[in-house]
Motif scaffolding. Structure first.
Motif, mmCIF file in Angstrom:
data_model
loop_
_atom_site.group_PDB
_atom_site.id
_atom_site.type_symbol
_atom_site.label_atom_id
_atom_site.label_comp_id
_atom_site.label_asym_id
_atom_site.label_seq_id
_atom_site.Cartn_x
_atom_site.Cartn_y
_atom_site.Cartn_z
ATOM 1 N N LEU A 50 46.216 34.476 31.622
ATOM 2 C CA LEU A 50 46.247 33.423 33.118
ATOM 3 C C LEU A 50 46.153 35.264 33.579
ATOM 4 O O LEU A 50 45.549 34.205 34.622
ATOM 5 C CB LEU A 50 47.949 32.571 33.121
ATOM 6 N N SER A 51 46.676 35.696 34.032
ATOM 7 C CA SER A 51 46.943 37.014 34.455
ATOM 8 C C SER A 51 45.276 37.624 34.211
ATOM 9 O O SER A 51 44.526 37.825 35.120
ATOM 10 C CB SER A 51 47.830 38.129 34.234
ATOM 11 N N GLY A 52 44.431 37.608 33.673
ATOM 12 C CA GLY A 52 43.431 38.223 32.533
ATOM 13 C C GLY A 52 42.840 37.569 33.381
ATOM 14 O O GLY A 52 41.639 37.777 34.300
ATOM 15 N N PHE A 53 42.233 35.894 33.367
ATOM 16 C CA PHE A 53 41.289 34.117 34.256
ATOM 17 C C PHE A 53 41.444 34.502 35.582
ATOM 18 O O PHE A 53 40.857 34.523 36.279
ATOM 19 C CB PHE A 53 42.283 33.481 33.349
ATOM 20 N N VAL A 54 42.424 34.811 35.896
ATOM 21 C CA VAL A 54 42.711 34.202 37.186
ATOM 22 C C VAL A 54 42.100 35.322 38.368
ATOM 23 O O VAL A 54 41.538 35.933 38.786
ATOM 24 C CB VAL A 54 43.812 34.288 37.929
ATOM 25 N N LEU A 55 43.110 36.909 37.647
ATOM 26 C CA LEU A 55 42.030 38.247 38.375
ATOM 27 C C LEU A 55 40.435 37.884 38.455
ATOM 28 O O LEU A 55 40.039 38.453 38.888
ATOM 29 C CB LEU A 55 43.257 39.336 37.705
#
Length: 376
Positions: A50-55
């Motif tokens: 999720l972190s990679g997606f949101v950033l």
């Protein structure tokens, strides 16, 4: 780019799953349910994807790289530092009681590694889980943040198809590394530090976000994604018990994190794509209560372990029983309250203040627009 509230709601459930995993140390429950909850650490896998997606979804080429780094520091560090201060009296003592296996002797050098988020580069558990034990994941996140601008430059040259190829190649690296590490445990590759090993999960999220930014909209119902996550967890939990010693059990055991990573990517993709399709009803995960809990989830992740281990130190391990679910509820409440306070008093206000300081600094450094001809 529009905010995807349903993913914020799902982030809460991932944090709650980690909470249930740690609760088993204090209040074990019997039967197959315990086997499922023992997989709760895979909530971290979801966080990385999720972190990679949101950033990547929210990234802007107008933001200087130094500002990006400062914003990420402002996002995680204030809450981390306060949670670390709270955790030290729980997890450290001058002369630890041998029966309290989670309590470690003071080591200023090791604690300093936790302060600067370098503890996750060691595979020694005394260092890896030093300070606030949950914060090892922040070492990974800090490394991911450092690499994000450079990985983004690769994706910036791609369209949706290229982004999906990026995801496919990353999946190949993900499974390939695990296969080599399992088949040749004597190789140095098997002992790589976690930030290097786990960056593939972050990169998969990045690739999926870029594909959506390029206009790709797969027709996946959100239940397909969440169902995949549930199925992956049940598979990883059940197969070793149902088919012990089998080839399938060996494969699932070896590639458990990779299987869950694929499921997490599918969940993020399905939920985000559904949210972006015009005319679709609001998802249950976007309910305001879940979104608020999701906003508190980072603070909740940082403090819940401290609450659990305070209870463990005070009361000892509870006898295995279904009644221990009452303890789950009893400790969930103070964990949420403490998370809300940490978010509202530290995480959110300091992030805003730190971002505002850097934005003002950037504006002062930006050359003024030239005056129009004939104007003084």
């Amino acid at each position: 780019m529009p905010r995807v509230d349903a993913l914020t709601g799902l982030r809460w459930w991932a944090a709650f799953f980690v909470f249930t995993y740690h609760m088993l140390v204090f209040a074990p429950i019997p039967g197959p349910a315990a086997a499922v909850l023992h997989q709760g650490f895979y909530g971290v896998t979801f966080f990385f994807v999720l972190s990679g997606f949101v950033l990547t979804w929210s990234a802007s080429s107008q933001v200087p790289q130094s500002t990006f780094y400062w914003r990420r520091f402002a996002r995680i560090y204030p809450a981390h530092f306060v949670a670390l201060i709270i955790a030290i009296p729980v997890f450290y003592a001058p002369t630890p009681d041998p029966q309290e296996w989670w309590v470690k002797p003071f080591s200023v050098a090791i604690l300093l590694l936790s302060v600067v988020l370098l503890q996750g580069w060691s595979n020694d558990p005394t260092i890896l889980f030093s300070g606030n034990p949950a914060a090892w994941t922040l070492t990974c996140e800090a490394f991911f943040y450092a690499m994000h601008p450079y990985l983004s430059r690769i994706l910036a040259r791609a369209r949706a198809t290229g982004a999906l190829v990026f995801v496919g190649v990353t999946l190949g690296v993900l499974f390939g590394y695990r296969a080599v590490a399992v088949m040749f445990p004597e190789l140095w590759l098997a002992d790589l530090p976690l930030p290097l090993v786990r960056i593939t999960e972050f990169a998969i999220g990045m690739g999926l976000a870029w594909a959506l930014r390029c206009g790709w909209r797969p027709r996946l119902h959100p239940w397909v994604g969440t169902g995949a996550m549930v199925a992956a967890i049940v598979l990883v939990a059940a197969v070793p018990h149902v088919l012990p010693g089998s080839l399938l059990s060996a494969l699932v055991g070896a590639f458990a994190n990779e299987i869950v990573t694929v499921a997490c990517g599918l969940a993020v993709l399905a939920i985000a794509s559904r949210s972006l399709n015009a005319g679709t009803p609001r998802q249950l995960l976007a309910h305001p209560v879940l979104v608020k809990l999701g906003e508190w989830s980072f603070a909740f992740y940082l403090v819940h372990g401290t609450v659990v281990y305070i209870a463990l130190a005070t009361l000892g391990v509870r006898p295995e029983s279904w009644l221990n679910l009452l303890w789950f509820a009893a400790l969930l409440v103070p964990s949420i309250v403490l998370a809300a306070l940490l978010h509202g008093w530290v995480e959110r206000p300091l992030e805003k203040r730190m971002r505002r300081w850097k934005d003002e600094r950037d504006r002062r450094r930006t050359p003024a627009e030239p005056h129009a001809q004939g104007m003084s």
